[in-house]
Design a protein around this motif. Structure first.
Motif, PDB file in Angstrom:
ATOM      1  N   ALA A   1       0.849  -1.166   0.095  1.00 19.35           N
ATOM      2  CA  ALA A   1       0.049  -0.118  -0.189  1.00 19.35           C
ATOM      3  C   ALA A   1       0.853   1.204   0.056  1.00 19.35           C
TER       4      ALA A   1
ATOM      5  N   GLU B   1       2.325   1.647  -3.274  1.00 19.61           N
ATOM      6  CA  GLU B   1       1.583   2.298  -4.242  1.00 19.61           C
ATOM      7  C   GLU B   1       1.150   3.742  -4.172  1.00 19.61           C
TER       8      GLU B   1
ATOM      9  N   PHE C   1       2.243   7.139  -6.756  1.00 25.56           N
ATOM     10  CA  PHE C   1       1.458   8.289  -7.201  1.00 25.56           C
ATOM     11  C   PHE C   1       2.422   9.664  -7.019  1.00 25.56           C
TER      12      PHE C   1
ATOM     13  N   TRP D   1      -3.836  14.746  -9.975  1.00 26.46           N
ATOM     14  CA  TRP D   1      -3.179  14.677  -9.142  1.00 26.46           C
ATOM     15  C   TRP D   1      -1.740  14.967  -9.482  1.00 26.46           C
TER      16      TRP D   1
ATOM     17  N   ARG E   1     -16.437  13.467 -18.630  1.00 30.16           N
ATOM     18  CA  ARG E   1     -15.335  12.713 -18.137  1.00 30.16           C
ATOM     19  C   ARG E   1     -15.709  11.344 -17.968  1.00 30.16           C
TER      20      ARG E   1
ATOM     21  N   ASP F   1      -8.040   3.957 -15.341  1.00 26.79           N
ATOM     22  CA  ASP F   1      -7.079   5.138 -14.751  1.00 26.79           C
ATOM     23  C   ASP F   1      -6.388   4.967 -13.702  1.00 26.79           C
ATOM     24  N   LEU F   2      -6.616   4.008 -13.121  1.00 29.01           N
ATOM     25  CA  LEU F   2      -5.502   3.681 -11.564  1.00 29.01           C
ATOM     26  C   LEU F   2      -4.677   2.600 -12.151  1.00 29.01           C
ATOM     27  N   ASP F   3      -3.437   2.371 -12.077  1.00 28.80           N
ATOM     28  CA  ASP F   3      -2.718   1.389 -12.275  1.00 28.80           C
ATOM     29  C   ASP F   3      -2.792   0.418 -11.382  1.00 28.80           C
ATOM     30  N   ALA F   4      -3.162   0.571 -10.168  1.00 25.78           N
ATOM     31  CA  ALA F   4      -3.285  -0.496  -9.215  1.00 25.78           C
ATOM     32  C   ALA F   4      -4.472  -1.323  -9.469  1.00 25.78           C
TER      33      ALA F   4
ATOM     34  N   ALA G   1      -2.809  -2.766  -2.266  1.00 21.18           N
ATOM     35  CA  ALA G   1      -2.314  -1.691  -3.213  1.00 21.18           C
ATOM     36  C   ALA G   1      -3.293  -0.952  -3.692  1.00 21.18           C
TER      37      ALA G   1
ATOM     38  N   GLU H   1      -5.294   0.955  -1.333  1.00 18.25           N
ATOM     39  CA  GLU H   1      -4.755   2.566  -0.906  1.00 18.25           C
ATOM     40  C   GLU H   1      -5.095   3.361  -1.912  1.00 18.25           C
ATOM     41  N   SER H   2      -4.813   3.125  -3.144  1.00 18.37           N
ATOM     42  CA  SER H   2      -5.014   3.941  -4.270  1.00 18.37           C
ATOM     43  C   SER H   2      -6.558   4.193  -4.329  1.00 18.37           C
TER      44      SER H   2
ATOM     45  N   PHE I   1      -7.426   7.134  -1.638  1.00 14.58           N
ATOM     46  CA  PHE I   1      -6.997   8.411  -2.266  1.00 14.58           C
ATOM     47  C   PHE I   1      -8.108   9.050  -3.079  1.00 14.58           C
ATOM     48  N   ALA I   2      -9.011   8.303  -3.866  1.00  6.86           N
ATOM     49  CA  ALA I   2      -9.999   8.782  -4.621  1.00  6.86           C
ATOM     50  C   ALA I   2     -10.996   9.226  -3.659  1.00  6.86           C
TER      51      ALA I   2
ATOM     52  N   MET J   1      -7.054  15.881  -5.852  1.00  8.60           N
ATOM     53  CA  MET J   1      -8.412  16.176  -5.352  1.00  8.60           C
ATOM     54  C   MET J   1      -9.203  14.683  -5.450  1.00  8.60           C
TER      55      MET J   1
ATOM     56  N   LEU K   1     -12.447  12.095  -5.795  1.00  7.39           N
ATOM     57  CA  LEU K   1     -13.276  11.930  -7.090  1.00  7.39           C
ATOM     58  C   LEU K   1     -14.523  11.026  -6.452  1.00  7.39           C
TER      59      LEU K   1
END
Lengths: 180, 180
Positions: free
Chosen positions: A109, A112, A116, A126, B41, B47-50, B109, B112-113, B116-117, B127, B129
């Motif tokens: 985590a 990851e 970013f 971001w 959009r 959109d998120l690699d993880a 992982a 965790e990402s 963030f969203a 920001m 989402l």
């Protein structure tokens, strides 16, 4: 339990403690201040939740391993004298506590969320940070590397404690202890 | 290997496959389009690699488990007839491949990402989402929950294969097989 397995496991645990402490202290001491648009900004590991969690997880794991290392000289006494918990109960507890899943997950985590900071995420606006806070990011990278070494050692230790537990069971019948 | 252990392990593997496929398809089918500042959009898992990595890891794990389930009716034959690899070699290979660390790490992982969203990261001007793409985020949350259930099942399966391997070893001497 013969001497070879105890010694190997103590040696691995001490190595793991060193790497866990190294990870936690590299993360904990990591801070960098920079001028960004005429404003002073400080980046520390406290800016990312995943890094804070990682510091706590690694410190907790190091304490647990230290307890295990301190216990091991007395393990022969435990096996001989203890009526309850029996040695097989103790082996089960060690086996369950030795699982390295939590440190591995905390490391991933943190990796990851650090990625970013390196790459940013254009789609979500971001911004990336590591072009500004380069030294900060390199130190986090080193800490994560140490964390993965520690996780690998912990996985090997969990294999050893699985070995130490399950070899007491019969190869013929499910979950029945074998005669000594 | 008696029938109880094989049947339990096949049952757990089939459950794990279901949850792995559910996770991958929930993630893969997740997309939401919204108007943001007069611009259309689209948020997808790409959109998120993880999340992309998680889809691949879960699909790979599901394929491996399917192979294992297909193999199990023949395992009695393997144990009786095969000269090389010997049953103990096969048990070692299963034990090493059954480790659930990679799916667990990929899940964490991705969690965790995704966090963030949900929360954003004010300090870094990342920001959030999920106030805009609510349905998208809830579907990802469900997928991650299924992913953790799958990881838990996989951890139990790895304990079973550790049991199946290590109970063949002597409780007295390190890494020596016991007499049948």
């Amino acid at each position: 339990m013969e001497v070879g397995l105890v010694e190997m496991s103590v040696f691995l645990r001490i190595c793991a403690i060193l790497f866990l402490v190294l990870t936690a202290s590299l993360l904990g001491s990591d801070a960098q201040t920079k001028l960004v648009f005429y404003l002073e900004r400080k980046a520390t590991f406290r800016d990312l939740d995943a890094l804070i969690i990682l510091v706590y997880v690694e410190s907790g794991a190091a304490c647990y391993y230290l307890l295990q290392v301190c216990k091991s000289p007395f393990s022969a006494w435990f096996e001989g004298n203890l009526k309850w918990p029996s040695p097989i109960c103790l082996a089960w507890v060690c086996f369950l506590l030795d699982q390295a899943y939590i440190t591995f997950a905390a490391n991933s985590a943190a990796l990851e969320s650090s990625l970013f900071a390196v790459t940013g995420e254009k789609e979500f606006q971001w911004m990336k940070l590591c072009n500004r806070f380069t030294r900060f990011c390199i130190q986090i990278g080193g800490a994560l590397l140490c964390g993965y070494v520690a996780s690998f050692l912990m996985a090997v230790i969990s294999f050893l404690s699985a070995f130490n537990l399950f070899r007491n069971y019969s190869p013929k019948r499910f979950l029945s202890l074998k005669e000594k």
